[in-house]
Design a protein around this motif. Sequence first.
Motif, mmCIF file in Angstrom:
data_model
loop_
_atom_site.group_PDB
_atom_site.id
_atom_site.type_symbol
_atom_site.label_atom_id
_atom_site.label_comp_id
_atom_site.label_asym_id
_atom_site.label_seq_id
_atom_site.Cartn_x
_atom_site.Cartn_y
_atom_site.Cartn_z
ATOM 1 N N ARG A 1 -90.096 -54.731 35.718
ATOM 2 C CA ARG A 1 -89.688 -54.760 34.310
ATOM 3 C C ARG A 1 -88.611 -53.710 34.036
ATOM 4 O O ARG A 1 -87.650 -53.950 33.291
ATOM 5 C CB ARG A 1 -90.890 -54.477 33.401
ATOM 6 N N THR A 2 -88.791 -52.533 34.638
ATOM 7 C CA THR A 2 -87.822 -51.454 34.462
ATOM 8 C C THR A 2 -86.461 -51.851 35.019
ATOM 9 O O THR A 2 -85.420 -51.632 34.382
ATOM 10 C CB THR A 2 -88.321 -50.178 35.175
ATOM 11 N N ALA A 3 -86.454 -52.429 36.216
ATOM 12 C CA ALA A 3 -85.197 -52.867 36.824
ATOM 13 C C ALA A 3 -84.543 -53.960 35.993
ATOM 14 O O ALA A 3 -83.316 -53.975 35.816
ATOM 15 C CB ALA A 3 -85.455 -53.346 38.245
ATOM 16 N N ASP A 4 -85.351 -54.869 35.479
ATOM 17 C CA ASP A 4 -84.807 -55.953 34.641
ATOM 18 C C ASP A 4 -84.148 -55.400 33.385
ATOM 19 O O ASP A 4 -83.087 -55.872 32.950
ATOM 20 C CB ASP A 4 -85.927 -56.928 34.257
ATOM 21 N N LEU A 5 -84.771 -54.397 32.779
ATOM 22 C CA LEU A 5 -84.199 -53.790 31.586
ATOM 23 C C LEU A 5 -82.850 -53.151 31.910
ATOM 24 O O LEU A 5 -81.883 -53.284 31.144
ATOM 25 C CB LEU A 5 -85.154 -52.740 31.014
ATOM 26 N N ALA A 6 -82.787 -52.459 33.048
ATOM 27 C CA ALA A 6 -81.532 -51.814 33.443
ATOM 28 C C ALA A 6 -80.434 -52.843 33.671
ATOM 29 O O ALA A 6 -79.281 -52.635 33.256
ATOM 30 C CB ALA A 6 -81.754 -50.989 34.712
ATOM 31 N N VAL A 7 -80.784 -53.951 34.304
ATOM 32 C CA VAL A 7 -79.796 -55.017 34.522
ATOM 33 C C VAL A 7 -79.334 -55.582 33.193
ATOM 34 O O VAL A 7 -78.133 -55.815 32.965
ATOM 35 C CB VAL A 7 -80.396 -56.134 35.412
ATOM 36 N N GLU A 8 -80.285 -55.786 32.287
ATOM 37 C CA GLU A 8 -79.961 -56.314 30.950
ATOM 38 C C GLU A 8 -79.012 -55.371 30.203
ATOM 39 O O GLU A 8 -78.090 -55.824 29.518
ATOM 40 C CB GLU A 8 -81.260 -56.494 30.166
ATOM 41 N N ARG A 9 -79.222 -54.058 30.369
ATOM 42 C CA ARG A 9 -78.380 -53.065 29.695
ATOM 43 C C ARG A 9 -77.108 -52.754 30.485
ATOM 44 O O ARG A 9 -76.319 -51.915 30.076
ATOM 45 C CB ARG A 9 -79.175 -51.777 29.489
ATOM 46 N N ARG A 10 -76.948 -53.397 31.632
ATOM 47 C CA ARG A 10 -75.785 -53.215 32.512
ATOM 48 C C ARG A 10 -75.666 -51.807 33.078
ATOM 49 O O ARG A 10 -74.574 -51.335 33.390
ATOM 50 C CB ARG A 10 -74.493 -53.604 31.782
ATOM 51 N N ALA A 11 -76.805 -51.158 33.204
ATOM 52 C CA ALA A 11 -76.836 -49.854 33.869
ATOM 53 C C ALA A 11 -76.843 -50.083 35.376
ATOM 54 O O ALA A 11 -77.323 -51.106 35.867
ATOM 55 C CB ALA A 11 -78.080 -49.078 33.452
ATOM 56 N N ALA A 12 -76.314 -49.135 36.124
ATOM 57 C CA ALA A 12 -76.338 -49.238 37.585
ATOM 58 C C ALA A 12 -77.762 -49.038 38.075
ATOM 59 O O ALA A 12 -78.486 -48.168 37.584
ATOM 60 C CB ALA A 12 -75.417 -48.195 38.193
ATOM 61 N N VAL A 13 -78.182 -49.843 39.045
ATOM 62 C CA VAL A 13 -79.536 -49.748 39.586
ATOM 63 C C VAL A 13 -79.451 -49.396 41.072
ATOM 64 O O VAL A 13 -78.902 -50.152 41.873
ATOM 65 C CB VAL A 13 -80.312 -51.069 39.420
ATOM 66 N N ILE A 14 -79.989 -48.240 41.423
ATOM 67 C CA ILE A 14 -80.089 -47.836 42.822
ATOM 68 C C ILE A 14 -81.531 -48.086 43.238
ATOM 69 O O ILE A 14 -82.451 -47.392 42.773
ATOM 70 C CB ILE A 14 -79.723 -46.362 43.007
ATOM 71 N N GLY A 15 -81.737 -49.094 44.050
ATOM 72 C CA GLY A 15 -83.078 -49.462 44.463
ATOM 73 C C GLY A 15 -83.400 -48.930 45.850
ATOM 74 O O GLY A 15 -82.636 -49.142 46.787
ATOM 75 N N VAL A 16 -84.522 -48.228 45.966
ATOM 76 C CA VAL A 16 -85.009 -47.759 47.263
ATOM 77 C C VAL A 16 -86.327 -48.475 47.506
ATOM 78 O O VAL A 16 -87.323 -48.215 46.819
ATOM 79 C CB VAL A 16 -85.212 -46.228 47.276
ATOM 80 N N THR A 17 -86.317 -49.402 48.457
ATOM 81 C CA THR A 17 -87.466 -50.278 48.643
ATOM 82 C C THR A 17 -87.648 -50.616 50.112
ATOM 83 O O THR A 17 -86.811 -50.255 50.951
ATOM 84 C CB THR A 17 -87.302 -51.550 47.784
ATOM 85 N N ASP A 18 -88.725 -51.322 50.436
ATOM 86 C CA ASP A 18 -89.103 -51.496 51.839
ATOM 87 C C ASP A 18 -88.643 -52.798 52.482
ATOM 88 O O ASP A 18 -88.874 -52.999 53.683
ATOM 89 C CB ASP A 18 -90.625 -51.381 51.965
ATOM 90 N N SER A 19 -88.020 -53.673 51.743
ATOM 91 C CA SER A 19 -87.676 -54.967 52.331
ATOM 92 C C SER A 19 -86.581 -55.675 51.539
ATOM 93 O O SER A 19 -86.456 -55.472 50.322
ATOM 94 C CB SER A 19 -88.928 -55.863 52.363
ATOM 95 N N LEU A 20 -85.823 -56.490 52.236
ATOM 96 C CA LEU A 20 -84.842 -57.334 51.552
ATOM 97 C C LEU A 20 -85.538 -58.421 50.739
ATOM 98 O O LEU A 20 -84.909 -59.077 49.908
ATOM 99 C CB LEU A 20 -83.903 -57.976 52.576
ATOM 100 N N ALA A 21 -86.838 -58.592 50.977
ATOM 101 C CA ALA A 21 -87.618 -59.551 50.188
ATOM 102 C C ALA A 21 -88.221 -58.916 48.942
ATOM 103 O O ALA A 21 -88.869 -59.589 48.147
ATOM 104 C CB ALA A 21 -88.738 -60.139 51.053
ATOM 105 N N SER A 22 -87.995 -57.636 48.762
ATOM 106 C CA SER A 22 -88.498 -56.927 47.581
ATOM 107 C C SER A 22 -87.844 -57.478 46.320
ATOM 108 O O SER A 22 -86.688 -57.895 46.344
ATOM 109 C CB SER A 22 -88.179 -55.433 47.712
ATOM 110 N N PRO A 23 -88.555 -57.455 45.193
ATOM 111 C CA PRO A 23 -87.940 -57.903 43.938
ATOM 112 C C PRO A 23 -86.744 -57.041 43.528
ATOM 113 O O PRO A 23 -85.894 -57.486 42.751
ATOM 114 C CB PRO A 23 -89.081 -57.789 42.918
ATOM 115 N N LEU A 24 -86.631 -55.833 44.060
ATOM 116 C CA LEU A 24 -85.477 -54.993 43.746
ATOM 117 C C LEU A 24 -84.207 -55.471 44.449
ATOM 118 O O LEU A 24 -83.104 -55.149 44.015
ATOM 119 C CB LEU A 24 -85.746 -53.540 44.151
ATOM 120 N N ALA A 25 -84.380 -56.225 45.529
ATOM 121 C CA ALA A 25 -83.214 -56.626 46.319
ATOM 122 C C ALA A 25 -82.204 -57.405 45.495
ATOM 123 O O ALA A 25 -80.994 -57.259 45.677
ATOM 124 C CB ALA A 25 -83.665 -57.443 47.528
#
Length: 304
Positions: free
Chosen positions: A210-234
């Motif tokens: 939800r947090t990442a979605d809000l950032a995308v909606e607000r056009r803020a840059a999102v730096i995602g640190v996650t464990d897989s290319l299948a992660s929802p952050l990808a």
Amino acid sequence: MQGLIVSATDHKAILGKLSAAFSELPPQLAQAAKAVLDAPEEVAMHSMRRFAARFGIAPTTMIRLAKLAGFDSYDDFRKPFQEALRGGGGFADRAEWLQSLAASGDVGAVVGGMAEASLSNVEAAFRGADARTIASAADTLLRARKVHVVGIGGLYGFATYFAYVTRMMLPDVHLASPAMGSVVDELAGLTARDALLVLSIAPYARETVRTADLAVERRAAVIGVTDSLASPLAQRASHLLVVPAASPQFFPSQTALVAMLETLVAAVVSRGDRSLVSRIKAVDRFREQQGIYWRNSKSEAKLT
């Protein structure tokens, strides 16, 4: 010969004595001892002058440390470390070391499994890392009006660490903590001029997405640190850093995540300008003036 009495090949005994006496050493000798404790293999590989230069130590201080440790010269002090390197004693091959751990009983097998997972995760993270992506993420943090850092659940501590360190060099870093049960509530003022660094390891928290979605909606840059290319952050991150989290225990390993966060901090420093360095110095000076750091005031003593 006074000081430490150790065998000519027992570098571990030297390290043990240095560690035990460390708190009693004056600042210069403590700095030299810490360098030896942190990088014993470099004692074996490099000359005294090169080792001293590597850690910002005066060569004469290394000689003093060698004599304090019970050796007539630095070359004598260095010999046990060289023997360990040649013979594998203490600097053994990774596979042989891991096998020996696994063969030492139930706990040894656990330690060996954890060591293998941690080393493999860090190696995979750096092998797969794109230096351009790390550089771009660092530049984004440097340009951002405000940096928001998000880590849910077990990742909150790592988010706290990253926010704490980056506050020393960036003007406005905010650690998002749940307010009224939701991290999203704290991001109401997020804009396109801001950056969001968000941590997420499987199983992925709904609030993180939800947090990442809000950032995308607000056009803020999102730096995602996650464990897989299948992660929802990808699919939501403008800068994606992948950190494997495989572990033989019940909870994902965070070793590679910490290594990547530290690498990102280093990239920010390397790409920053003089104002960043000045800010770090100012923060450090303030902490020093406020007596935040512990300082050893004891006089020089022989190691026994």
